[in-house]
Scaffold this motif. Structure first.
Motif, PDB file in Angstrom:
ATOM      1  N   ILE A  48       9.457  15.676  36.510  1.00  0.00           N
ATOM      2  CA  ILE A  48      11.045  15.751  36.316  1.00  0.00           C
ATOM      3  C   ILE A  48      11.640  14.467  36.577  1.00  0.00           C
ATOM      4  O   ILE A  48      11.294  13.883  37.518  1.00  0.00           O
ATOM      5  CB  ILE A  48      11.558  17.113  37.012  1.00  0.00           C
ATOM      6  CG1 ILE A  48      12.946  17.107  36.343  1.00  0.00           C
ATOM      7  CG2 ILE A  48      11.507  16.621  38.597  1.00  0.00           C
ATOM      8  CD1 ILE A  48      13.665  18.383  37.066  1.00  0.00           C
ATOM      9  N   ALA A  49      12.676  14.145  35.938  1.00  0.00           N
ATOM     10  CA  ALA A  49      13.602  13.008  36.172  1.00  0.00           C
ATOM     11  C   ALA A  49      14.868  13.063  35.577  1.00  0.00           C
ATOM     12  O   ALA A  49      15.217  13.958  34.839  1.00  0.00           O
ATOM     13  CB  ALA A  49      12.845  11.777  35.508  1.00  0.00           C
ATOM     14  N   TYR A  50      15.907  12.435  36.375  1.00  0.00           N
ATOM     15  CA  TYR A  50      17.161  12.363  35.835  1.00  0.00           C
ATOM     16  C   TYR A  50      17.610  11.030  35.585  1.00  0.00           C
ATOM     17  O   TYR A  50      17.359  10.045  36.293  1.00  0.00           O
ATOM     18  CB  TYR A  50      18.264  12.882  36.909  1.00  0.00           C
ATOM     19  CG  TYR A  50      19.486  12.661  36.455  1.00  0.00           C
ATOM     20  CD1 TYR A  50      20.458  13.388  35.426  1.00  0.00           C
ATOM     21  CD2 TYR A  50      20.491  11.836  37.263  1.00  0.00           C
ATOM     22  CE1 TYR A  50      21.432  13.337  34.865  1.00  0.00           C
ATOM     23  CE2 TYR A  50      21.800  11.288  36.632  1.00  0.00           C
ATOM     24  CZ  TYR A  50      22.171  12.272  35.840  1.00  0.00           C
ATOM     25  OH  TYR A  50      23.711  11.887  35.357  1.00  0.00           O
ATOM     26  N   LEU A  59      18.453  15.027  31.926  1.00  0.00           N
ATOM     27  CA  LEU A  59      17.579  15.697  32.806  1.00  0.00           C
ATOM     28  C   LEU A  59      16.461  15.850  31.986  1.00  0.00           C
ATOM     29  O   LEU A  59      16.545  16.492  30.758  1.00  0.00           O
ATOM     30  CB  LEU A  59      18.256  17.105  33.562  1.00  0.00           C
ATOM     31  CG  LEU A  59      17.498  17.591  34.649  1.00  0.00           C
ATOM     32  CD1 LEU A  59      17.272  16.628  36.033  1.00  0.00           C
ATOM     33  CD2 LEU A  59      18.480  18.839  35.346  1.00  0.00           C
ATOM     34  N   GLU A  98      20.279  15.348  40.270  1.00  0.00           N
ATOM     35  CA  GLU A  98      19.244  14.717  41.085  1.00  0.00           C
ATOM     36  C   GLU A  98      18.655  15.613  42.332  1.00  0.00           C
ATOM     37  O   GLU A  98      17.656  15.484  42.671  1.00  0.00           O
ATOM     38  CB  GLU A  98      20.245  13.480  41.893  1.00  0.00           C
ATOM     39  CG  GLU A  98      20.362  12.637  40.785  1.00  0.00           C
ATOM     40  CD  GLU A  98      21.359  11.322  41.387  1.00  0.00           C
ATOM     41  OE1 GLU A  98      22.146  11.498  42.567  1.00  0.00           O
ATOM     42  OE2 GLU A  98      21.480  10.367  40.716  1.00  0.00           O
ATOM     43  N   VAL A 101      16.198  17.595  40.855  1.00  0.00           N
ATOM     44  CA  VAL A 101      14.917  16.720  40.658  1.00  0.00           C
ATOM     45  C   VAL A 101      14.069  16.664  42.158  1.00  0.00           C
ATOM     46  O   VAL A 101      12.914  16.875  41.995  1.00  0.00           O
ATOM     47  CB  VAL A 101      15.344  15.358  40.375  1.00  0.00           C
ATOM     48  CG1 VAL A 101      14.235  14.243  40.446  1.00  0.00           C
ATOM     49  CG2 VAL A 101      15.681  15.308  38.761  1.00  0.00           C
ATOM     50  N   ASP A 102      14.765  16.679  43.323  1.00  0.00           N
ATOM     51  CA  ASP A 102      14.093  16.578  44.353  1.00  0.00           C
ATOM     52  C   ASP A 102      13.654  17.887  44.725  1.00  0.00           C
ATOM     53  O   ASP A 102      12.503  17.898  45.178  1.00  0.00           O
ATOM     54  CB  ASP A 102      15.237  16.314  45.466  1.00  0.00           C
ATOM     55  CG  ASP A 102      15.901  14.992  45.649  1.00  0.00           C
ATOM     56  OD1 ASP A 102      14.850  14.115  44.869  1.00  0.00           O
ATOM     57  OD2 ASP A 102      16.687  14.394  45.988  1.00  0.00           O
ATOM     58  N   ARG A 105      10.395  18.432  42.686  1.00  0.00           N
ATOM     59  CA  ARG A 105       9.206  17.409  42.902  1.00  0.00           C
ATOM     60  C   ARG A 105       8.661  17.953  44.357  1.00  0.00           C
ATOM     61  O   ARG A 105       7.529  18.047  44.390  1.00  0.00           O
ATOM     62  CB  ARG A 105      10.024  16.066  43.185  1.00  0.00           C
ATOM     63  CG  ARG A 105      10.064  15.514  41.822  1.00  0.00           C
ATOM     64  CD  ARG A 105      10.745  14.077  41.843  1.00  0.00           C
ATOM     65  NE  ARG A 105      10.853  13.155  40.582  1.00  0.00           N
ATOM     66  CZ  ARG A 105      11.430  12.222  40.583  1.00  0.00           C
ATOM     67  NH1 ARG A 105      12.071  11.305  41.536  1.00  0.00           N
ATOM     68  NH2 ARG A 105      11.749  11.526  39.352  1.00  0.00           N
TER      69      ARG A 105
END
Length: 289
Positions: A48-50, A59, A98, A101-102, A105
């Protein structure tokens, strides 16, 4: 639970599942609105990434190869606007994105989600029945049969051949390609891997896609069919073995059938197979014992 609500849609994460609900605004792509809500299990994720932007960021979820039949049949050819695993995020909500995302992950690390490609689908695929009028015809799928009907846009060769009805057992593969530039796309149901492929314009098992608004919806039909076919990365299933008088081969066959029953159970629990489809498939396996 982490949640981000945007005009483009809503994503929530409860530690096990990323739930994606597309927005209802007209600006939201038709494919995403038609596909509807998705529940993505943690084990299906690869990342996953922003990606921040001046006005809006994005996102993105990345799924493991082979986890989703829609991504399998479209093979990276879906436009960003139609990708159900992307969310446009306003700049003032970047911090929430964000944080999500954290959280995702960290959960992936804790659960030690594998990174290798999947050998069975972890997403159920689009709901059926589905009917889409696009390109030079109409395609419908009820979970067991595919029907192709023709319109005034259809070439005379296909019109004379009449409607086509295919079952899952008839299929060797599915091909989906969007229109690009001056090149038309197609949705093609391949009945024999060895057969030559005529141009989609003349192929009675294919729709020509001209690049109109509804064309991407044919990818949902392709995905629904693919979800009910053998996974392309699944271990090869040996042909039925004939036991000899001393029983040689019978143990291998027995183990293979038990494995198949377990796979069917997993597909049923995950929603890929309906109750009726599961019952029919299970009975077919049990008859081989």
């Amino acid at each position: 639970m982490t949640e981000i609500i945007q005009r483009d849609g809503t994503w929530t994460f409860d530690g096990e599942t990323v739930r994606i609900v597309p927005g209802h605004d007209k600006s939201v792509n038709l494919l995403r609105r038609t596909l509807g809500e998705l529940a993505v299990p943690l084990e299906a994720l690869a990342g996953i990434a922003y990606e921040p932007g001046k006005k809006t960021g994005r996102l993105r979820l990345r799924l493991r190869d082979g986890a989703d039949p829609l991504l399998q049949v479209t093979a990276g050819k879906l436009p960003d606007a139609a990708d159900p695993y992307q969310l446009a995020v306003e700049a003032d909500r970047a911090g929430v994105a964000e944080y999500m995302v954290d959280e995702v992950r960290n959960a992936m690390l804790l659960e030690q989600v594998p990174s290798e490609p999947c050998t069975h689908y972890l997403m159920p695929g689009p709901s059926v029945p589905l009917t889409v009028s696009a390109g030079d015809g109409v395609v419908a799928f009820d979970g067991g049969r595919i029907r192709l009907d023709w319109t005034w846009k259809t070439d005379e060769v296909k019109q004379k051949a009449g409607p086509r009805v295919l079952t899952l057992d008839d299929l060797a593969a599915i091909e989906w390609t969007p229109a690009s530039g001056l090149e038309n796309g197609c949705l093609r149901f391949i009945v024999s891997a060895a057969s030559p492929k005529p141009p989609a314009k003349y192929d009675p098992h294919a729709l020509v896609l001209f690049g109109f608004r509804k064309d991407p919806l044919t990818a949902l039909v392709a995905a629904a069919v693919a979800a009910r076919m053998p996974h392309p990365a699944a271990p090869a299933v040996p042909e039925t073995l004939t036991a000899t008088a001393d029983g040689v081969g019978s143990a291998d066959l027995h183990d293979e059938l038990l494995r198949r029953l377990r796979e069917l159970g997993e597909l049923h629990r995950s929603g890929v197979l309906t109750e009726e489809e599961f019952t029919v498939a299970k009975q077919a396996v049990l008859k081989r014992f």
